[in-house]
Write a protein that holds these residues in place. Sequence first.
Motif, PDB file in Angstrom:
ATOM      1  N   ILE A  95     -20.397  37.796 -38.547  1.00  0.00           N
ATOM      2  CA  ILE A  95     -20.556  37.882 -39.990  1.00  0.00           C
ATOM      3  C   ILE A  95     -20.788  36.460 -40.487  1.00  0.00           C
ATOM      4  O   ILE A  95     -20.030  35.550 -40.143  1.00  0.00           O
ATOM      5  N   SER A  96     -21.862  36.246 -41.239  1.00  0.00           N
ATOM      6  CA  SER A  96     -22.180  34.891 -41.672  1.00  0.00           C
ATOM      7  C   SER A  96     -22.275  34.776 -43.187  1.00  0.00           C
ATOM      8  O   SER A  96     -22.704  35.710 -43.869  1.00  0.00           O
ATOM      9  N   GLN A 108     -31.064  37.169 -41.309  1.00  0.00           N
ATOM     10  CA  GLN A 108     -31.537  38.511 -40.966  1.00  0.00           C
ATOM     11  C   GLN A 108     -32.587  38.445 -39.863  1.00  0.00           C
ATOM     12  O   GLN A 108     -32.631  39.307 -38.981  1.00  0.00           O
ATOM     13  N   THR A 109     -33.420  37.426 -39.901  1.00  0.00           N
ATOM     14  CA  THR A 109     -34.446  37.256 -38.868  1.00  0.00           C
ATOM     15  C   THR A 109     -33.795  37.012 -37.506  1.00  0.00           C
ATOM     16  O   THR A 109     -34.356  37.363 -36.471  1.00  0.00           O
ATOM     17  N   MET A 110     -32.597  36.442 -37.523  1.00  0.00           N
ATOM     18  CA  MET A 110     -31.838  36.229 -36.293  1.00  0.00           C
ATOM     19  C   MET A 110     -31.048  37.480 -35.903  1.00  0.00           C
ATOM     20  O   MET A 110     -30.209  37.448 -35.012  1.00  0.00           O
ATOM     21  N   SER A 111     -31.317  38.603 -36.606  1.00  0.00           N
ATOM     22  CA  SER A 111     -30.643  39.886 -36.364  1.00  0.00           C
ATOM     23  C   SER A 111     -29.165  39.850 -36.722  1.00  0.00           C
ATOM     24  O   SER A 111     -28.350  40.588 -36.160  1.00  0.00           O
ATOM     25  N   ILE A 112     -28.805  39.001 -37.685  1.00  0.00           N
ATOM     26  CA  ILE A 112     -27.459  39.011 -38.244  1.00  0.00           C
ATOM     27  C   ILE A 112     -27.536  39.807 -39.543  1.00  0.00           C
ATOM     28  O   ILE A 112     -28.164  39.381 -40.512  1.00  0.00           O
ATOM     29  N   THR A 113     -26.935  40.974 -39.548  1.00  0.00           N
ATOM     30  CA  THR A 113     -27.082  41.892 -40.690  1.00  0.00           C
ATOM     31  C   THR A 113     -25.881  41.897 -41.627  1.00  0.00           C
ATOM     32  O   THR A 113     -25.979  42.352 -42.761  1.00  0.00           O
TER      33      THR A 113
END
Length: 236
Positions: A95-96, A108-113
Motif C-alpha cells: 500500500i503506497s 498504478q503503472t507499477m501495478s500498485i493498486t
Amino acid sequence: MKYIVIGLGNFGSSIAEQLAEMGNEVIGVDISMSKVESMKEKITHAISLDATDMEAVKNLPLKDCDVVIVGIGEDKGANIMAAALMKQMKVKRIISRAIDPLQRTVLQTMSITEIIHPEEETAHRWAQRLNLEGVVDSFELDSNFSIVETKIPEEYHDKTVKELDIKGEFNILILTTMNVSEGKNELGAPTERNTVQGIVHADTKLYKDDIMVLYGHNKDIRKLLDQHKKFKEAQN
C-alpha cells in the motif's frame, strides 16, 4: 498481522501507532534517526535505514510481513523508489501513499493498486480498514457503527439478499452492491473500476468478487467478516 511502515512522518507514524494499538506487530522504518527514536516505545520495532537502498532493504523481514505501507510523503522520488523495491522483493501486499494524480498514475503503472491519499483520508480510517480482513474501504459513523465495503465472498455467489438473510443473522444491512471491472489509467496501466448497482432489494443477487456495502454495529460487522475468513480457511 505483521506490518512494515516505511516513512514515519505524521501519517506513517500515526497509522503505525494505531495498528500497534490494535494488537498487530508493526515495524517502522525511516532514514531519520530522530523519527525512529520517537517511535521506539510505541510500536514493535523502529529501524533507521534508507528504504531506497536495495542492500539495506534486504535486512527487513519482508517474507514474514503481511503488508508493507510506503508512507513517505515529501520526497515523491523516494516514495516511488521504495515502492518499486517492494515490488521487486515480491512482498505479499503493498500500500503506497500518493501526493498528487501523477504520482498515483506512476504507482498504478507499477501495478500498485492500493493507494493512500492522506490529504483526503485519515490514518485512523486506514488502520480500521487494514485491521479487518476482507474490507475494501470503511467509514466510521461513530465509535460503534460503520459503513463498510467488502468483497462478496464465494459462499454468497449467485444467492439473493433474501436467501442469505444477513439482516436476520447478523443485524447488518446491505445498502448497495458494486460491480468491479477492469479499466486503464492515463498511461494504459490496468486499474479497477467500481460501478454502483443501486439500492438492493430482497431479490437482488450477489456475485463473488463484486463489492457489497454494509451498515451495522462494528461488532456485528467483525462477526460477519470473521465467518468469511473461517470459511475461506476451511476451503484452503
